[in-house]
Design a protein around this motif. Structure first.
Motif, PDB file in Angstrom:
ATOM      1  N   UNK A 221       0.685  -1.173   0.030  1.00 33.89           N
ATOM      2  CA  UNK A 221       0.065  -0.166   0.026  1.00 33.89           C
ATOM      3  C   UNK A 221       0.729   1.367  -0.016  1.00 33.89           C
ATOM      4  N   UNK A 222       1.863   1.168   0.892  1.00 32.90           N
ATOM      5  CA  UNK A 222       2.821   2.384   0.795  1.00 32.90           C
ATOM      6  C   UNK A 222       3.454   2.524  -0.472  1.00 32.90           C
ATOM      7  N   UNK A 223       3.585   1.533  -1.257  1.00 31.19           N
ATOM      8  CA  UNK A 223       4.269   1.545  -2.652  1.00 31.19           C
ATOM      9  C   UNK A 223       3.374   2.188  -3.634  1.00 31.19           C
ATOM     10  N   UNK A 224       2.010   1.539  -3.598  1.00 34.07           N
ATOM     11  CA  UNK A 224       1.135   2.082  -4.202  1.00 34.07           C
ATOM     12  C   UNK A 224       0.653   3.455  -4.301  1.00 34.07           C
ATOM     13  N   UNK A 225       0.578   4.184  -2.903  1.00 32.43           N
ATOM     14  CA  UNK A 225       0.316   5.610  -2.790  1.00 32.43           C
ATOM     15  C   UNK A 225       1.756   6.394  -3.223  1.00 32.43           C
ATOM     16  N   UNK A 226       2.779   5.977  -2.878  1.00 38.27           N
ATOM     17  CA  UNK A 226       3.957   6.879  -3.212  1.00 38.27           C
ATOM     18  C   UNK A 226       4.279   6.502  -5.003  1.00 38.27           C
ATOM     19  N   UNK A 227       4.457   5.394  -5.368  1.00 44.83           N
ATOM     20  CA  UNK A 227       5.015   5.190  -6.805  1.00 44.83           C
ATOM     21  C   UNK A 227       3.862   5.020  -7.774  1.00 44.83           C
ATOM     22  N   UNK A 228       2.676   4.600  -7.516  1.00 42.25           N
ATOM     23  CA  UNK A 228       1.790   4.483  -8.568  1.00 42.25           C
ATOM     24  C   UNK A 228       0.819   5.754  -8.679  1.00 42.25           C
ATOM     25  N   UNK A 229       0.587   6.192  -7.397  1.00 47.64           N
ATOM     26  CA  UNK A 229      -0.494   7.332  -7.451  1.00 47.64           C
ATOM     27  C   UNK A 229       0.604   8.726  -7.356  1.00 47.64           C
ATOM     28  N   UNK A 230       1.889   8.497  -7.065  1.00 44.67           N
ATOM     29  CA  UNK A 230       2.636   9.687  -7.243  1.00 44.67           C
ATOM     30  C   UNK A 230       2.241  10.781  -5.956  1.00 44.67           C
ATOM     31  N   UNK A 231       1.994  10.122  -4.745  1.00 46.26           N
ATOM     32  CA  UNK A 231       1.649  11.075  -3.705  1.00 46.26           C
ATOM     33  C   UNK A 231       2.703  11.023  -2.655  1.00 46.26           C
ATOM     34  N   UNK A 232       3.034  12.162  -2.090  1.00 48.18           N
ATOM     35  CA  UNK A 232       4.106  12.458  -0.969  1.00 48.18           C
ATOM     36  C   UNK A 232       3.728  11.865   0.293  1.00 48.18           C
ATOM     37  N   UNK A 233       4.380  10.960   0.444  1.00 42.91           N
ATOM     38  CA  UNK A 233       3.922  10.166   1.897  1.00 42.91           C
ATOM     39  C   UNK A 233       4.954  10.756   2.940  1.00 42.91           C
ATOM     40  N   UNK A 234       5.690  11.706   2.879  1.00 35.88           N
ATOM     41  CA  UNK A 234       6.609  11.997   3.757  1.00 35.88           C
ATOM     42  C   UNK A 234       5.928  12.536   5.350  1.00 35.88           C
ATOM     43  N   UNK A 235       4.799  12.967   5.144  1.00 41.03           N
ATOM     44  CA  UNK A 235       4.066  13.373   6.447  1.00 41.03           C
ATOM     45  C   UNK A 235       3.649  12.337   7.358  1.00 41.03           C
ATOM     46  N   UNK A 236       3.446  10.922   6.790  1.00 37.03           N
ATOM     47  CA  UNK A 236       2.914   9.985   7.180  1.00 37.03           C
ATOM     48  C   UNK A 236       3.726   9.437   8.444  1.00 37.03           C
ATOM     49  N   UNK A 237       3.181   9.152   9.570  1.00 39.16           N
ATOM     50  CA  UNK A 237       3.917   8.777  10.725  1.00 39.16           C
ATOM     51  C   UNK A 237       3.085   7.388  11.099  1.00 39.16           C
ATOM     52  N   UNK A 238       3.834   6.268  10.619  1.00 45.53           N
ATOM     53  CA  UNK A 238       3.062   5.197  11.422  1.00 45.53           C
ATOM     54  C   UNK A 238       2.881   4.943  12.811  1.00 45.53           C
ATOM     55  N   UNK A 239       1.699   4.614  12.797  1.00 42.43           N
ATOM     56  CA  UNK A 239       1.126   4.573  14.216  1.00 42.43           C
ATOM     57  C   UNK A 239       1.763   3.497  15.221  1.00 42.43           C
ATOM     58  N   UNK A 240       2.124   2.030  14.509  1.00 41.67           N
ATOM     59  CA  UNK A 240       2.673   1.160  15.380  1.00 41.67           C
ATOM     60  C   UNK A 240       1.471   0.251  15.884  1.00 41.67           C
ATOM     61  N   UNK A 241       0.238   0.780  15.387  1.00 37.94           N
ATOM     62  CA  UNK A 241      -1.002   0.105  16.033  1.00 37.94           C
ATOM     63  C   UNK A 241      -1.738  -0.546  14.902  1.00 37.94           C
ATOM     64  N   UNK A 242      -2.981  -1.114  15.203  1.00 38.19           N
ATOM     65  CA  UNK A 242      -3.883  -1.494  14.417  1.00 38.19           C
ATOM     66  C   UNK A 242      -4.484  -0.512  13.563  1.00 38.19           C
ATOM     67  N   UNK A 243      -4.702  -0.646  12.192  1.00 41.46           N
ATOM     68  CA  UNK A 243      -5.221   0.225  11.472  1.00 41.46           C
ATOM     69  C   UNK A 243      -6.792   0.463  11.953  1.00 41.46           C
ATOM     70  N   UNK A 244      -7.477  -0.492  12.488  1.00 38.86           N
ATOM     71  CA  UNK A 244      -8.487  -0.258  12.829  1.00 38.86           C
ATOM     72  C   UNK A 244      -8.680   0.748  14.192  1.00 38.86           C
ATOM     73  N   UNK A 245      -7.763   0.722  14.943  1.00 43.45           N
ATOM     74  CA  UNK A 245      -7.397   1.622  16.034  1.00 43.45           C
ATOM     75  C   UNK A 245      -7.435   3.141  15.543  1.00 43.45           C
TER      76      UNK A 245
END
Length: 397
Positions: A221-245
């Motif tokens: 998903x990280x590759x899809x957002x950054x490489x395929x969609x060309x969206x800057x993901x530098x602002x993203x800070x992984x939570x280290x937790x469940x995506x559901x949370x």
């Protein structure tokens, strides 16, 4: 008036009746459901079938506007590969899109489906829904991973929602998934949902890549957002937790919530749900055939049953499935989880779906006064009350 009987009648929200008799008006309105105590006697005017009668099915998760992509995307590519293919193909052959949506709508009707929770990224499905016999609730998805897109994405989703509502078609703005919606956009959706008391639907824990994205920012998903969609993901800070949370931190517990797919949902996630939400308005929507098509994996259904979660059934799209058939989803679950009772499968495919979409006053059960649709399922193992690979559905009303 029609009098219809079968080997068993599954009312949708009650125990099955052996050789029961269903009385309906000619327009399908239920008059009464008679328990014969299992003793069927020939009576004038009674239609008796070998098989089971159930209410019309509710497809709690569909993507009608992707119908023109049937057979275009390879199976078992994983979610990252599937999303990449969708982005490349969804705008191709759009001249066939409406015709394919009409065909899919027709096929769902004849597969015994009476109501659909349909994900919409545009108002392309508007005319199909206006002319359909099926009751649709359109979940208008907002996309916007980068905060700079939040305002534009939200305004567009509101515009699409207004197009549906302008023709008296129920609709609500909802987030696509935790990995495609920024905190800023989530907050806008939250504010609207609280103000309007709308139903929300979110793709949840569909792939291992989603877990990896939130754990450490890696994966498809990280590759899809950054490489395929060309969206800057530098602002993203992984939570280290469940995506559901992450999702639950933005979803008001007062609003009905459909969590869709749940392929990688764990016991810890279920406990989190129980701590943070009212379970009576929280629904886990399973789309097993799509899960096999994309990830070749099924959700932990036995866990959900053990934890007494509200389970619904969906078909996802023809881009990720071979048919839009709730019965086929039930058959797949029966084959892979033989311990599931037929009563539970019918409840998931009828009553729970109607609850999730706020439609129990119309559909989901064979209660007097409703016009829920009546389906006959044949090819059932009537001794063990199990679906088989030969099970088929015929819409009677």
């Amino acid at each position: 008036m029609r009098k219809i009987s079968a080997t068993y009648i599954f009312p949708g929200n009650q125990s099955p009746l052996k050789n029961g008799i269903l009385f309906c008006e000619d327009d399908g309105t239920v008059i009464d459901l008679i328990d014969t105590g299992g003793q069927f006697r020939e009576q004038a005017g009674i239609e008796h079938y070998s098989g089971i009668l159930v209410p019309g099915f509710v497809n709690a998760h569909c993507h009608l506007e992707l119908s023109h992509l049937k057979g275009k995307i390879p199976e078992k590519t994983g979610l990252g590969g599937f999303l990449g293919a969708i982005n490349k193909l969804r705008n191709l052959e759009v001249e066939n899109q409406e015709a394919e949506m009409n065909k899919a709508d027709f096929q769902m009707k004849h597969a015994g489906i009476v109501a659909v929770g349909d994900v919409s990224n545009s108002y392309a499905s508007l005319e199909t829904k206006r002319n359909s016999k099926i009751k649709y609730h359109s979940f208008v998805e907002a996309f916007g991973f980068h905060p700079s897109r939040a305002e534009r994405a939200y305004l567009y989703a509101e515009f699409v929602e207004s197009m549906f509502r302008g023709f008296d078609l129920p609709a609500s703005v909802t987030p696509h998934s935790p990995y495609s919606v920024s905190e800023k956009l989530f907050l806008k959706i939250r504010k609207k949902a609280l103000a309007e008391d709308t139903i929300l639907s979110v793709h949840n824990q569909e792939s291992w890549d989603e877990l990896a994205f939130f754990k450490d920012g890696s994966g498809g998903i990280a590759r899809h957002i950054h490489e395929i969609l060309g969206i800057d993901i530098s602002h993203w800070q992984p939570t280290g937790k469940s995506s559901l949370e992450f999702t639950l931190s933005f979803i008001p517990k007062e609003n009905p919530l459909l969590l869709v797919h749940n392929t990688f949902t764990s016991s810890e996630d279920i406990q989190l749900l129980k701590q943070q939400r009212h379970l009576e308005n929280t629904f886990l929507v399973l789309c097993p055939n799509a899960n096999l098509y994309i990830e070749n994996r099924l959700p932990p259904v036995s866990l959900f049953q053990k934890e007494k979660m509200n389970i619904c059934l969906g078909t996802d799209s023809l881009a990720s499935n071979h048919a839009l058939s709730v019965l086929q989803e039930m058959i797949t679950l029966q084959h892979n989880f033989p311990e599931i009772s037929l009563r539970d499968l019918v409840e998931w495919g009828c009553w729970n779906g109607a609850q999730a979409l706020g439609l129990t006053g119309l559909f989901g059960s064979l209660d007097p006064g409703k016009k829920p649709g009546v389906n006959l399922i044949t090819g059932v193992d009537l001794q063990r009350l199990k679906l088989t690979g030969k099970s088929k559905v015929k819409r009677l009303m």
